[in-house]
Design a protein around this motif. Structure first.
Motif, PDB file in Angstrom:
ATOM      1  N   ALA A 154       0.817  -1.218   0.000  1.00 38.57           N
ATOM      2  CA  ALA A 154       0.000   0.000   0.000  1.00 38.57           C
ATOM      3  C   ALA A 154       0.848   1.264   0.000  1.00 38.57           C
ATOM      4  O   ALA A 154       0.472   2.275  -0.599  1.00 38.57           O
ATOM      5  CB  ALA A 154      -0.934  -0.011   1.206  1.00 38.57           C
ATOM      6  N   PHE A 155       2.004   1.220   0.669  1.00 36.34           N
ATOM      7  CA  PHE A 155       2.877   2.392   0.738  1.00 36.34           C
ATOM      8  C   PHE A 155       3.404   2.759  -0.645  1.00 36.34           C
ATOM      9  O   PHE A 155       3.466   3.938  -1.009  1.00 36.34           O
ATOM     10  CB  PHE A 155       4.033   2.098   1.695  1.00 36.34           C
ATOM     11  N   ASN A 156       3.765   1.751  -1.426  1.00 36.77           N
ATOM     12  CA  ASN A 156       4.207   2.006  -2.791  1.00 36.77           C
ATOM     13  C   ASN A 156       3.084   2.596  -3.630  1.00 36.77           C
ATOM     14  O   ASN A 156       3.290   3.541  -4.403  1.00 36.77           O
ATOM     15  CB  ASN A 156       4.689   0.709  -3.446  1.00 36.77           C
ATOM     16  N   ASP A 157       1.887   2.026  -3.500  1.00 37.80           N
ATOM     17  CA  ASP A 157       0.744   2.507  -4.280  1.00 37.80           C
ATOM     18  C   ASP A 157       0.476   3.986  -4.028  1.00 37.80           C
ATOM     19  O   ASP A 157       0.163   4.742  -4.954  1.00 37.80           O
ATOM     20  CB  ASP A 157      -0.511   1.706  -3.930  1.00 37.80           C
ATOM     21  N   PHE A 158       0.588   4.398  -2.786  1.00 39.03           N
ATOM     22  CA  PHE A 158       0.357   5.783  -2.395  1.00 39.03           C
ATOM     23  C   PHE A 158       1.287   6.721  -3.158  1.00 39.03           C
ATOM     24  O   PHE A 158       0.859   7.754  -3.699  1.00 39.03           O
ATOM     25  CB  PHE A 158       0.571   5.902  -0.886  1.00 39.03           C
ATOM     26  N   HIS A 159       2.564   6.343  -3.253  1.00 41.29           N
ATOM     27  CA  HIS A 159       3.540   7.193  -3.937  1.00 41.29           C
ATOM     28  C   HIS A 159       3.441   7.084  -5.455  1.00 41.29           C
ATOM     29  O   HIS A 159       3.674   8.076  -6.167  1.00 41.29           O
ATOM     30  CB  HIS A 159       4.955   6.845  -3.459  1.00 41.29           C
ATOM     31  N   ALA A 160       3.091   5.910  -5.955  1.00 40.73           N
ATOM     32  CA  ALA A 160       2.874   5.780  -7.394  1.00 40.73           C
ATOM     33  C   ALA A 160       1.699   6.641  -7.832  1.00 40.73           C
ATOM     34  O   ALA A 160       1.739   7.274  -8.907  1.00 40.73           O
ATOM     35  CB  ALA A 160       2.619   4.319  -7.751  1.00 40.73           C
ATOM     36  N   ALA A 161       0.659   6.694  -7.000  1.00 35.29           N
ATOM     37  CA  ALA A 161      -0.528   7.490  -7.345  1.00 35.29           C
ATOM     38  C   ALA A 161      -0.186   8.968  -7.481  1.00 35.29           C
ATOM     39  O   ALA A 161      -0.783   9.667  -8.317  1.00 35.29           O
ATOM     40  CB  ALA A 161      -1.613   7.293  -6.289  1.00 35.29           C
ATOM     41  N   MET A 162       0.748   9.459  -6.692  1.00 32.89           N
ATOM     42  CA  MET A 162       1.163  10.858  -6.825  1.00 32.89           C
ATOM     43  C   MET A 162       1.672  11.127  -8.237  1.00 32.89           C
ATOM     44  O   MET A 162       1.299  12.118  -8.876  1.00 32.89           O
ATOM     45  CB  MET A 162       2.275  11.180  -5.819  1.00 32.89           C
ATOM     46  N   ALA A 163       2.544  10.233  -8.706  1.00 37.67           N
ATOM     47  CA  ALA A 163       3.128  10.414 -10.034  1.00 37.67           C
ATOM     48  C   ALA A 163       2.061  10.270 -11.122  1.00 37.67           C
ATOM     49  O   ALA A 163       2.007  11.065 -12.066  1.00 37.67           O
ATOM     50  CB  ALA A 163       4.247   9.413 -10.257  1.00 37.67           C
ATOM     51  N   PHE A 164       1.204   9.252 -11.008  1.00 40.61           N
ATOM     52  CA  PHE A 164       0.185   9.028 -12.023  1.00 40.61           C
ATOM     53  C   PHE A 164      -0.783  10.203 -12.101  1.00 40.61           C
ATOM     54  O   PHE A 164      -1.135  10.672 -13.191  1.00 40.61           O
ATOM     55  CB  PHE A 164      -0.587   7.740 -11.732  1.00 40.61           C
ATOM     56  N   ALA A 165      -1.234  10.681 -10.942  1.00 35.58           N
ATOM     57  CA  ALA A 165      -2.198  11.787 -10.921  1.00 35.58           C
ATOM     58  C   ALA A 165      -1.578  13.073 -11.443  1.00 35.58           C
ATOM     59  O   ALA A 165      -2.189  13.791 -12.253  1.00 35.58           O
ATOM     60  CB  ALA A 165      -2.739  11.984  -9.511  1.00 35.58           C
ATOM     61  N   CYS A 166      -0.362  13.379 -11.004  1.00 32.60           N
ATOM     62  CA  CYS A 166       0.282  14.634 -11.412  1.00 32.60           C
ATOM     63  C   CYS A 166       0.701  14.615 -12.880  1.00 32.60           C
ATOM     64  O   CYS A 166       0.791  15.660 -13.517  1.00 32.60           O
ATOM     65  CB  CYS A 166       1.478  14.921 -10.526  1.00 32.60           C
ATOM     66  N   ALA A 167       0.966  13.425 -13.407  1.00 32.37           N
ATOM     67  CA  ALA A 167       1.345  13.306 -14.820  1.00 32.37           C
ATOM     68  C   ALA A 167       0.111  13.180 -15.717  1.00 32.37           C
ATOM     69  O   ALA A 167       0.255  13.101 -16.943  1.00 32.37           O
ATOM     70  CB  ALA A 167       2.254  12.101 -15.018  1.00 32.37           C
ATOM     71  N   GLY A 168      -1.070  13.130 -15.133  1.00 30.44           N
ATOM     72  CA  GLY A 168      -2.289  12.980 -15.920  1.00 30.44           C
ATOM     73  C   GLY A 168      -2.457  11.601 -16.510  1.00 30.44           C
ATOM     74  O   GLY A 168      -3.133  11.435 -17.534  1.00 30.44           O
ATOM     75  N   ARG A 169      -1.878  10.586 -15.864  1.00 28.60           N
ATOM     76  CA  ARG A 169      -1.951   9.217 -16.385  1.00 28.60           C
ATOM     77  C   ARG A 169      -3.149   8.483 -15.771  1.00 28.60           C
ATOM     78  O   ARG A 169      -3.018   7.634 -14.901  1.00 28.60           O
ATOM     79  CB  ARG A 169      -0.643   8.480 -16.099  1.00 28.60           C
ATOM     80  N   ASP A 170      -4.327   8.839 -16.244  1.00 33.79           N
ATOM     81  CA  ASP A 170      -5.539   8.183 -15.750  1.00 33.79           C
ATOM     82  C   ASP A 170      -5.540   6.687 -16.050  1.00 33.79           C
ATOM     83  O   ASP A 170      -6.145   5.901 -15.305  1.00 33.79           O
ATOM     84  CB  ASP A 170      -6.782   8.825 -16.381  1.00 33.79           C
ATOM     85  N   ASP A 171      -4.865   6.299 -17.141  1.00 36.44           N
ATOM     86  CA  ASP A 171      -4.800   4.874 -17.473  1.00 36.44           C
ATOM     87  C   ASP A 171      -4.068   4.096 -16.382  1.00 36.44           C
ATOM     88  O   ASP A 171      -4.524   3.023 -15.951  1.00 36.44           O
ATOM     89  CB  ASP A 171      -4.102   4.670 -18.824  1.00 36.44           C
ATOM     90  N   LEU A 172      -2.964   4.644 -15.905  1.00 33.14           N
ATOM     91  CA  LEU A 172      -2.193   3.974 -14.865  1.00 33.14           C
ATOM     92  C   LEU A 172      -2.905   4.048 -13.513  1.00 33.14           C
ATOM     93  O   LEU A 172      -2.837   3.107 -12.722  1.00 33.14           O
ATOM     94  CB  LEU A 172      -0.799   4.582 -14.768  1.00 33.14           C
ATOM     95  N   LEU A 173      -3.597   5.147 -13.261  1.00 31.67           N
ATOM     96  CA  LEU A 173      -4.387   5.233 -12.037  1.00 31.67           C
ATOM     97  C   LEU A 173      -5.475   4.162 -12.017  1.00 31.67           C
ATOM     98  O   LEU A 173      -5.743   3.550 -10.981  1.00 31.67           O
ATOM     99  CB  LEU A 173      -5.042   6.610 -11.911  1.00 31.67           C
ATOM    100  N   GLY A 174      -6.074   3.934 -13.169  1.00 30.93           N
ATOM    101  CA  GLY A 174      -7.096   2.900 -13.262  1.00 30.93           C
ATOM    102  C   GLY A 174      -6.536   1.527 -12.961  1.00 30.93           C
ATOM    103  O   GLY A 174      -7.158   0.727 -12.244  1.00 30.93           O
ATOM    104  N   LEU A 175      -5.361   1.235 -13.494  1.00 28.78           N
ATOM    105  CA  LEU A 175      -4.713  -0.047 -13.222  1.00 28.78           C
ATOM    106  C   LEU A 175      -4.367  -0.187 -11.747  1.00 28.78           C
ATOM    107  O   LEU A 175      -4.516  -1.254 -11.156  1.00 28.78           O
ATOM    108  CB  LEU A 175      -3.446  -0.183 -14.075  1.00 28.78           C
ATOM    109  N   LEU A 176      -3.889   0.901 -11.147  1.00 28.75           N
ATOM    110  CA  LEU A 176      -3.516   0.860  -9.736  1.00 28.75           C
ATOM    111  C   LEU A 176      -4.750   0.629  -8.854  1.00 28.75           C
ATOM    112  O   LEU A 176      -4.715  -0.170  -7.910  1.00 28.75           O
ATOM    113  CB  LEU A 176      -2.823   2.167  -9.354  1.00 28.75           C
TER     114      LEU A 176
END
Length: 211
Positions: free
Chosen positions: A91-113
């Motif tokens: 979960a800790f990794n997911d939290f930090h990955a979500a920062m990058a996905f959201a700020c980069a506008g990568r809704d596709d990766l957010l959906g996968l996460l």
């Protein structure tokens, strides 16, 4: 900016030590020096290790909270997190990955996460509990902040901040939850909450210095 050669050479914690130095510069309001460290020893080598991607996301997020324009830096960090978007193992990794996905506008990766988190919550292990109780709400708080819904972000973070220690990281790393909550409260018009949180944070810092 020089670091100690003892932890720069052949040390798996070299990047993390540079990260701590960058936090020191941020506390001194020298965000330019912290951004230079991000572009150099923290992120310049384009690491794909989760441990170092956490540092990259966390540092860039802190700088963004201070009003620093990250430019296109998030895109590269998000691309390197992409290979772990479907893992749902920590979960800790997911939290930090979500920062990058959201700020980069990568809704596709957010959906996968998010889908990976849903699968993780269906398991019977510690990470399932950490993800359902802390990780998934934390991801939604991050997304809400990036979308400008600061009230919703503050609600999500208030619900998890007192149990955030359960999903990993050090005190310094988890301080990002409170920093984001304070920023969300300020931007969402919840000034009394922001002031109370800032005072609490100052008292805790004073206590630690005295220990």
């Amino acid at each position: 900016m020089r670091g100690n050669p003892a932890w720069q050479q052949d040390s798996m914690l070299a990047v993390h030590n540079w990260w701590h130095l960058a936090l020191h510069h941020i506390e001194l309001d020298d965000c330019g020096a912290a951004l230079d460290l991000f572009d150099g020893p923290v992120n310049g080598h384009q690491s794909t290790l989760a441990l170092e991607l956490i540092d990259a996301s966390a540092l860039l997020w802190r700088l963004q909270l201070r009003g620093v324009d990250a430019g296109d830096r998030w895109a590269g960090v998000a691309e390197r997190w992409a290979a772990m978007a479907t893992d749902g193992n920590y979960a800790f990794n997911d939290f930090h990955a979500a920062m990058a996905f959201a700020c980069a506008g990568r809704d596709d990766l957010l959906g996968l996460l998010r889908e990976a988190q849903r699968r993780a919550c269906a398991r019977d292990d510690d990470n399932a509990r950490f993800t359902s109780q802390i990780g998934a709400p934390g991801v939604e708080a991050v997304v809400a902040f990036v979308e400008g819904d600061h009230v919703r972000c503050a609600e999500r973070l208030r619900a998890i901040r007192n149990q955030a220690q359960r999903f990993g990281g050090s005190h310094a790393q988890r301080d990002l939850v409170d920093q984001t909550l304070i920023a969300a409260a300020e931007r969402g018009g919840q000034q009394r909450l922001a002031r109370a949180l800032q005072r609490e944070r100052q008292l805790l810092a004073e206590q630690r210095r005295m220990q």
